[in-house]
Motif scaffolding. Structure first.
Motif, PDB file in Angstrom:
ATOM      1  N   ALA A 439       0.821  -1.220   0.000  1.00  0.00           N
ATOM      2  CA  ALA A 439       0.000   0.000   0.000  1.00  0.00           C
ATOM      3  C   ALA A 439       0.850   1.263   0.000  1.00  0.00           C
ATOM      4  CB  ALA A 439      -0.924   0.007   1.214  1.00  0.00           C
ATOM      5  N   ILE A 440       2.115   1.135   0.383  1.00  0.00           N
ATOM      6  CA  ILE A 440       2.997   2.306   0.419  1.00  0.00           C
ATOM      7  C   ILE A 440       3.560   2.623  -0.950  1.00  0.00           C
ATOM      8  CG2 ILE A 440       5.124   3.268   1.410  1.00  0.00           C
ATOM      9  CD1 ILE A 440       2.979   2.985   3.496  1.00  0.00           C
ATOM     10  N   THR A 441       3.986   1.591  -1.679  1.00  0.00           N
ATOM     11  CA  THR A 441       4.750   1.809  -2.911  1.00  0.00           C
ATOM     12  C   THR A 441       4.080   1.339  -4.196  1.00  0.00           C
ATOM     13  OG1 THR A 441       5.849  -0.341  -2.712  1.00  0.00           O
ATOM     14  CG2 THR A 441       6.897   1.545  -1.610  1.00  0.00           C
ATOM     15  N   GLY A 442       3.105   0.430  -4.103  1.00  0.00           N
ATOM     16  CA  GLY A 442       2.550  -0.179  -5.304  1.00  0.00           C
ATOM     17  C   GLY A 442       3.414  -1.302  -5.825  1.00  0.00           C
ATOM     18  N   TYR A 443       4.520  -1.613  -5.127  1.00  0.00           N
ATOM     19  CA  TYR A 443       5.392  -2.721  -5.494  1.00  0.00           C
ATOM     20  C   TYR A 443       4.875  -4.020  -4.864  1.00  0.00           C
ATOM     21  CZ  TYR A 443       9.305  -0.490  -7.972  1.00  0.00           C
ATOM     22  OH  TYR A 443      10.081   0.122  -8.913  1.00  0.00           O
ATOM     23  N   ALA A 464       9.973  -2.517   5.393  1.00  0.00           N
ATOM     24  CA  ALA A 464      10.950  -1.429   5.306  1.00  0.00           C
ATOM     25  C   ALA A 464      10.294  -0.143   4.794  1.00  0.00           C
ATOM     26  CB  ALA A 464      12.109  -1.829   4.401  1.00  0.00           C
ATOM     27  N   ASP A 465       9.490  -0.263   3.730  1.00  0.00           N
ATOM     28  CA  ASP A 465       8.821   0.911   3.180  1.00  0.00           C
ATOM     29  C   ASP A 465       7.727   1.410   4.118  1.00  0.00           C
ATOM     30  OD1 ASP A 465      10.330   1.071   0.792  1.00  0.00           O
ATOM     31  OD2 ASP A 465       9.137  -0.540  -0.093  1.00  0.00           O
ATOM     32  N   TRP A 466       7.036   0.484   4.760  1.00  0.00           N
ATOM     33  CA  TRP A 466       5.982   0.859   5.707  1.00  0.00           C
ATOM     34  C   TRP A 466       6.543   1.719   6.842  1.00  0.00           C
ATOM     35  CZ3 TRP A 466       0.696   0.195   5.965  1.00  0.00           C
ATOM     36  CH2 TRP A 466       0.104   0.500   7.197  1.00  0.00           C
ATOM     37  N   VAL A 467       7.617   1.221   7.439  1.00  0.00           N
ATOM     38  CA  VAL A 467       8.210   1.947   8.570  1.00  0.00           C
ATOM     39  C   VAL A 467       8.772   3.287   8.107  1.00  0.00           C
ATOM     40  CG1 VAL A 467      10.061   1.906  10.287  1.00  0.00           C
ATOM     41  CG2 VAL A 467       8.708  -0.156   9.859  1.00  0.00           C
ATOM     42  N   ALA A 468       9.440   3.308   6.943  1.00  0.00           N
ATOM     43  CA  ALA A 468      10.034   4.552   6.449  1.00  0.00           C
ATOM     44  C   ALA A 468       8.966   5.620   6.214  1.00  0.00           C
ATOM     45  CB  ALA A 468      10.806   4.282   5.154  1.00  0.00           C
ATOM     46  N   TYR A 469       7.853   5.204   5.631  1.00  0.00           N
ATOM     47  CA  TYR A 469       6.799   6.176   5.314  1.00  0.00           C
ATOM     48  C   TYR A 469       6.009   6.588   6.547  1.00  0.00           C
ATOM     49  CZ  TYR A 469       2.656   8.247   3.141  1.00  0.00           C
ATOM     50  OH  TYR A 469       1.645   9.103   2.799  1.00  0.00           O
ATOM     51  N   THR A 470       5.488   5.619   7.277  1.00  0.00           N
ATOM     52  CA  THR A 470       4.576   5.947   8.382  1.00  0.00           C
ATOM     53  C   THR A 470       5.284   6.599   9.562  1.00  0.00           C
ATOM     54  OG1 THR A 470       4.786   3.707   9.303  1.00  0.00           O
ATOM     55  CG2 THR A 470       2.972   4.105   7.757  1.00  0.00           C
ATOM     56  N   SER A 471       6.582   6.368   9.713  1.00  0.00           N
ATOM     57  CA  SER A 471       7.297   7.012  10.818  1.00  0.00           C
ATOM     58  C   SER A 471       7.368   8.524  10.611  1.00  0.00           C
ATOM     59  CB  SER A 471       8.708   6.429  10.946  1.00  0.00           C
ATOM     60  OG  SER A 471       9.487   6.707   9.785  1.00  0.00           O
TER      61      SER A 471
END
Length: 492
Positions: A439-443, A464-471
């Motif tokens: 849901a963060i990247t579409g990847y 990794a993308d989840w934490v990077a974005y939501t933090s």
């Protein structure tokens, strides 16, 4: 001395004989005074009523004569009071002396007639004040008269100030005064009213002005109406809006409004195709999250979202999609994806300039590992300016001489068959295995051990993308709720 009244009467008759109906031929006031001296108050009243602006230049003197006639009736000729009040009040109205006319009527408790005078003079506050003494039906009558008068005048502002908001809003709209209209409806306590006119404003901007960016700003500020009558307006907006993306605007509010619309579509499935709206929503979602990611300094996530949009070249212009994907990857390392995307962008530019209708002649070399559409419609015109296209040509030319830049997309092994697939592919072209979408990247989510999901809406993401974005964003990109660190779960 005892014959003085008789003499005065004879004198009055003599003067009146020379006094015509319009007051000419003598001084009506003088004649009236003579009749008074003889004690004939009724004839004095008749003479005073002959005074007019036609025979007396001084308006104050005219009014004074009429009021004296009323006073004489009040004190000496009661039987004629109603008649003279009617005549004098009408004449005062004809002179524009509304307050004076109302005052004499009010002095004799003629409240209904007083209201009529105030209405004629458009003295609405006074008319309402007097109507309140008479009852609700009179108040309603005054308001109806006021509304009719203001509508005839075309005074939207006055209508609004008088409390006739619905009629005022329609008048502002018909007059094209959208700025005033929107400023006022945004203060309305009932949000439904504001959303109705907001939708009509959006329709005006896209239909009459062709300004989809301005329409987007309206939706960002107001949201979207849930009324089925406005669905076609928003669908027309979305179709045009996708053609101008990306824009320098936080479009997350548009994304959120569309998401609610998608969820409500089960009620409107006969009006608009759900799958079309769903794909359009996903495009706006990707762009909206990319804007946030870019603002937060998450260039890698923003780039992935631009790449994921290449699956939607049936919804957005293909040349624009490949340009944006290449631009987002250009400053990342390695630069092979940027090279591939911009090289294909230039190929699509050639198709547009050759007036090709579809992509059937497009060279697919290097894209077989991806799940991007192979066949798609070619835009009728270029989405980019020639200067931007020339910059891409120069970059691709320079990159083609750089041996460090590979001429292929970045690949990873398929978790099921181990075949090489593009890192952003949601499906393996070899074994047809499909993967969940982050849901963060579409990847794709390729490693179940790295899968997390939102505690609220349960959408999945790569850890990794989840934490990077939501933090940094402090919110789930899907439901906007506080995301925590996500809940690690196996793929369902």
């Amino acid at each position: 001395p005892n014959r003085l009244p008789e003499v005065n009467e004879d004198y009055a008759r003599h003067l009146q004989a020379n006094l015509t109906d319009d007051g000419k031929g003598g001084n009506a006031v003088t004649v009236a005074n003579v009749w008074l001296e003889s004690g004939d108050h009724s004839r004095a009243v008749d003479c005073l009523l002959k005074v007019s602006s036609a025979n007396t230049p001084d308006t104050k003197e005219v009014v004074r004569a009429w009021l004296k006639a009323v006073d004489l009736c009040s004190n000496h000729v009661q039987a004629r009071l109603d008649e003279v009040l009617s005549v004098v009040s009408r004449r005062l109205v004809e002179l524009g002396k509304y307050n004076e006319a109302a005052q004499i009527l009010q002095d004799f408790d003629k409240y209904e007639e007083t209201v009529g005078v105030f209405i004629d003079g458009k003295l609405w506050e006074k008319a309402l004040g007097m109507a309140e003494r008479l009852g609700p039906q009179w108040v309603e009558q005054v308001r109806a008269a006021q509304k009719k008068a203001l509508l005839a005048q075309g005074s939207a502002e006055a209508l609004y100030e008088a409390g006739n908001h619905s009629e005022a809003f329609e008048m502002f709209r018909s007059q094209g005064d959208w700025a005033t209209l929107m400023a006022k409806v945004r203060r309305e306590p009932e949000r439904k009213v504001m959303l109705h006119y907001s939708a009509l404003y959006v329709d005006h901007l896209i239909t009459d002005k062709g300004d989809f960016l301005a329409a987007a700003k309206v939706i960002v500020e107001d949201g979207m109406s849930e009324d089925v009558q406005h669905l076609k307006i928003y669908m027309g907006f979305i179709t045009g809006f996708l053609g101008i993306l990306p824009v320098e605007l936080d479009i997350m509010p548009i994304r959120n409004s569309l998401w609610k619309l998608v969820n409500d579509m089960k009620y409107f499935k006969d009006v608009i195709p759900l799958e079309t709206l769903r794909r359009q929503f996903l495009v706006v979602h990707h762009y909206a999250v990319a804007v946030v990611a870019k603002r937060l300094g998450l260039a890698n996530i923003a780039a992935k979202l631009m790449v994921a949009l290449l699956r939607f070249v049936d919804v957005i212009p293909a040349d624009r999609a490949y340009y944006d994907a290449g631009l987002a990857c250009k400053d990342l390392t390695p630069k092979n994806n940027a090279f591939m995307f911009w090289n294909r962008f230039l190929d699509i530019v050639d198709l547009i300039e050759d007036h090709e209708e579809d992509s059937t002649t497009l060279d697919g070399t290097g894209f077989g590992v991806a799940d991007f559409p192979v066949e798609f419609g070619v835009p009728q015109k270029l989405s980019l300016k020639e200067d931007d296209i020339e910059k891409v040509r120069q970059w691709v030319l320079t990159a083609s001489l750089d041996k460090a830049i590979e001429r292929k997309l970045t690949v990873v092994p398929c978790p099921k068959c181990n075949a090489a697939i593009f890192e952003g592919a949601l499906r393996c072209e070899q074994c047809s295995e499909s993967f969940e979408t982050c849901a963060i990247t579409g990847y794709p989510i390729l490693n179940p051990a790295e899968r997390v999901q939102c505690p609220s809406c349960k959408v999945p993401g790569n850890k990794a993308d989840w934490v990077a974005y939501t933090s940094k964003a402090k919110a789930c990109p899907w439901c906007s709720s506080p995301p925590g660190t996500g809940i690690s779960t196996p793929a369902l």
